[in-house]
Design an enzyme around this catalytic site. Structure first.
Site, PDB file in Angstrom:
ATOM      1  N   GLY A  29      -1.404   7.551  -3.256  1.00 48.76           N
ATOM      2  CA  GLY A  29      -2.442   8.368  -2.631  1.00 48.76           C
ATOM      3  C   GLY A  29      -3.810   8.197  -3.262  1.00 48.76           C
ATOM      4  O   GLY A  29      -4.054   7.205  -3.947  1.00 48.76           O
ATOM      5  N   LEU A  31      -6.509   7.597  -1.597  1.00 48.23           N
ATOM      6  CA  LEU A  31      -6.696   6.283  -0.976  1.00 48.23           C
ATOM      7  C   LEU A  31      -8.161   5.849  -0.959  1.00 48.23           C
ATOM      8  O   LEU A  31      -9.073   6.668  -0.876  1.00 48.23           O
ATOM      9  CB  LEU A  31      -6.162   6.320   0.458  1.00 48.23           C
ATOM     10  CG  LEU A  31      -4.688   6.725   0.596  1.00 48.23           C
ATOM     11  CD1 LEU A  31      -4.279   6.721   2.070  1.00 48.23           C
ATOM     12  CD2 LEU A  31      -3.772   5.822  -0.218  1.00 48.23           C
ATOM     13  N   HIS A  35      -6.566   0.329  -0.328  1.00 40.22           N
ATOM     14  CA  HIS A  35      -5.294   0.739   0.294  1.00 40.22           C
ATOM     15  C   HIS A  35      -5.331   0.479   1.799  1.00 40.22           C
ATOM     16  O   HIS A  35      -4.343   0.037   2.391  1.00 40.22           O
ATOM     17  CB  HIS A  35      -5.035   2.237   0.079  1.00 40.22           C
ATOM     18  CG  HIS A  35      -4.796   2.631  -1.333  1.00 40.22           C
ATOM     19  ND1 HIS A  35      -5.690   3.372  -2.062  1.00 40.22           N
ATOM     20  CD2 HIS A  35      -3.743   2.408  -2.156  1.00 40.22           C
ATOM     21  CE1 HIS A  35      -5.200   3.592  -3.273  1.00 40.22           C
ATOM     22  NE2 HIS A  35      -4.029   3.016  -3.358  1.00 40.22           N
ATOM     23  N   LYS A 148      -2.595  -7.347  -4.903  1.00 45.48           N
ATOM     24  CA  LYS A 148      -2.556  -8.300  -6.014  1.00 45.48           C
ATOM     25  C   LYS A 148      -3.333  -7.791  -7.222  1.00 45.48           C
ATOM     26  O   LYS A 148      -3.294  -8.386  -8.283  1.00 45.48           O
ATOM     27  CB  LYS A 148      -3.116  -9.655  -5.570  1.00 45.48           C
ATOM     28  CG  LYS A 148      -2.046 -10.511  -4.897  1.00 45.48           C
ATOM     29  CD  LYS A 148      -2.596 -11.706  -4.175  1.00 45.48           C
ATOM     30  CE  LYS A 148      -2.937 -12.842  -5.069  1.00 45.48           C
ATOM     31  NZ  LYS A 148      -3.307 -14.049  -4.298  1.00 45.48           N
ATOM     32  N   GLN A 153       2.780  -5.890 -11.503  1.00 48.80           N
ATOM     33  CA  GLN A 153       3.644  -5.032 -10.680  1.00 48.80           C
ATOM     34  C   GLN A 153       4.234  -5.825  -9.515  1.00 48.80           C
ATOM     35  O   GLN A 153       5.431  -5.746  -9.227  1.00 48.80           O
ATOM     36  CB  GLN A 153       2.842  -3.843 -10.157  1.00 48.80           C
ATOM     37  CG  GLN A 153       3.539  -3.045  -9.072  1.00 48.80           C
ATOM     38  CD  GLN A 153       2.804  -1.772  -8.720  1.00 48.80           C
ATOM     39  OE1 GLN A 153       2.870  -0.802  -9.455  1.00 48.80           O
ATOM     40  NE2 GLN A 153       2.115  -1.743  -7.587  1.00 48.80           N
ATOM     41  N   MET A 184     -11.410  -2.386  -6.581  1.00 54.77           N
ATOM     42  CA  MET A 184     -11.229  -0.996  -6.140  1.00 54.77           C
ATOM     43  C   MET A 184      -9.954  -0.419  -6.749  1.00 54.77           C
ATOM     44  O   MET A 184      -8.929  -1.101  -6.792  1.00 54.77           O
ATOM     45  CB  MET A 184     -11.144  -0.953  -4.619  1.00 54.77           C
ATOM     46  CG  MET A 184     -12.485  -1.236  -3.990  1.00 54.77           C
ATOM     47  SD  MET A 184     -12.445  -0.966  -2.232  1.00 54.77           S
ATOM     48  CE  MET A 184     -14.065  -1.606  -1.810  1.00 54.77           C
TER      49      MET A 184
HETATM   50  O1  PAF Z   1       0.781   0.702  -7.121  1.00 55.59           O
HETATM   51  C1  PAF Z   1       1.105   1.905  -6.978  1.00 55.59           C
HETATM   52  O2  PAF Z   1       0.359   2.703  -6.426  1.00 55.59           O
HETATM   53  C2  PAF Z   1       2.436   2.396  -7.518  1.00 55.59           C
HETATM   54  O3  PAF Z   1       2.757   1.766  -8.706  1.00 55.59           O
HETATM   55  C3  PAF Z   1       3.584   2.264  -6.498  1.00 55.59           C
HETATM   56  C4  PAF Z   1       3.853   0.827  -6.119  1.00 55.59           C
HETATM   57  C5  PAF Z   1       3.247   3.069  -5.247  1.00 55.59           C
HETATM   58  C6  PAF Z   1       4.884   2.845  -7.086  1.00 55.59           C
HETATM   59  O4  PAF Z   1       4.731   4.172  -7.432  1.00 55.59           O
END
Ligand code: PAF
Length: 280
Positions: A29, A31, A35, A148, A153, A184
């Site tokens: 969130g 955002l 996003h 990216k 992650q 961002m």
């Molecule tokens: O990148 C994120 O916002 C978080 O690490 C994710 C992938 C939503 C997992 O909580």
């Protein structure tokens, strides 16, 4: 439409899956345009788009910003609707983790989870892999889109999906930047005006590193220390600067062609991360 419970989510997505495919964008969130770019990418990949908003306690360490992480659900829901999201899944913590945290089954992607950001934030990527695995099982998407900007992650998720044979295609979307180059991020909101003016140095330093590497330098150690010094001299506190092999984040050998330069640095209340991947 916003759904908060897993049963309701499953019923809705099952209907859609019968007639088409489903893309999924997991978020925490607060955002921003970055996003929304992921949602746009998802819309191009599938008939239906599901976005989740869940601030995942399992991926925050002690003393990190879980309690203060900005929660702006109403505003986010409006932005997602305007962007053509079909379903927002916003579960409460009790729906995601009904049992006490120490009894929650966890997903660990070894090796890659303990490098770089994983070294500074122990347990972080176990928390990420666990919640993403659980969200994948709840939503059952055909394809999932990740930014990216969180390069490590993205690699952890790709590895999890491969190792556990999950039937999900993982797509990485390019980082969106402000006009001065700053990537961002929801955490940019923690910066004061003065800190915000300093922050673009992170991307400038990474771009400088890339330039030297593309020109043929293999002095990885020398370049990394010079870049870290530059960040520190410009008001940031470097956590790490690393030149890594893009495919697996291993230390590169001389002449390695597919590279990624990554950095993390503290600036006021924020821990900023950024990276650039490239071929040379
Ligand atoms: O990148 C994120 O916002 C978080 O690490 C994710 C992938 C939503 C997992 O909580």
């Amino acid at each position: 439409m916003t759904i908060n419970d897993v049963g309701g989510l499953r019923t809705q997505v099952d209907t859609w899956r019968r007639g088409g495919n489903v893309a999924f964008v997991p978020t925490m969130g607060n955002l921003h345009s970055g996003h929304l770019a992921l949602v746009k990418a998802a819309r191009d990949l599938a008939d239906r788009v599901v976005v989740s908003i869940f601030v995942n306690p399992l991926q925050f360490g002690a003393g990190e910003d879980f309690d203060n992480y900005p929660r702006t659900l109403e505003r986010d829901a409006g932005m997602l609707e305007a962007e053509g999201t079909d379903l927002l899944f916003a579960p409460p913590v009790a729906a995601m983790y009904p049992k006490p945290q120490d009894q929650q089954t966890r997903v660990e992607v070894p090796g890659i989870s303990t490098l770089l950001c994983g070294a500074s934030r122990p347990g972080h990527f176990v928390g990420v892999a666990t919640v993403v695995c659980k969200l994948f099982n709840m939503v059952q998407p055909d394809v999932a889109v990740f930014g990216k900007k969180d390069f490590q992650q993205l690699m952890v998720i790709r590895r999890m999906v491969e190792d556990l044979a999950m039937p999900v295609r993982v797509v990485g979307a390019e980082t969106l930047r402000e006009s001065d180059g700053l990537a961002m991020s929801s955490r940019n909101g923690y910066l004061t005006a003065e800190e915000r003016a300093l922050a673009p140095v992170l991307y400038r330093v990474l771009s400088g590193l890339k330039k030297h590497l593309v020109a043929g330098s293999d002095d990885f150690a020398g370049l990394q220390s010079k870049a870290a010094r530059e960040l520190d001299e410009n008001g940031l506190r470097t956590d790490y600067v690393a030149i890594r092999r893009a495919s697996d984040l291993a230390e590169p050998g001389p002449g390695e062609r597919e590279l990624v330069v990554l950095a993390a640095a503290y600036l006021g209340r924020a821990r900023l991360i950024d990276n650039i991947d490239f071929s040379r």
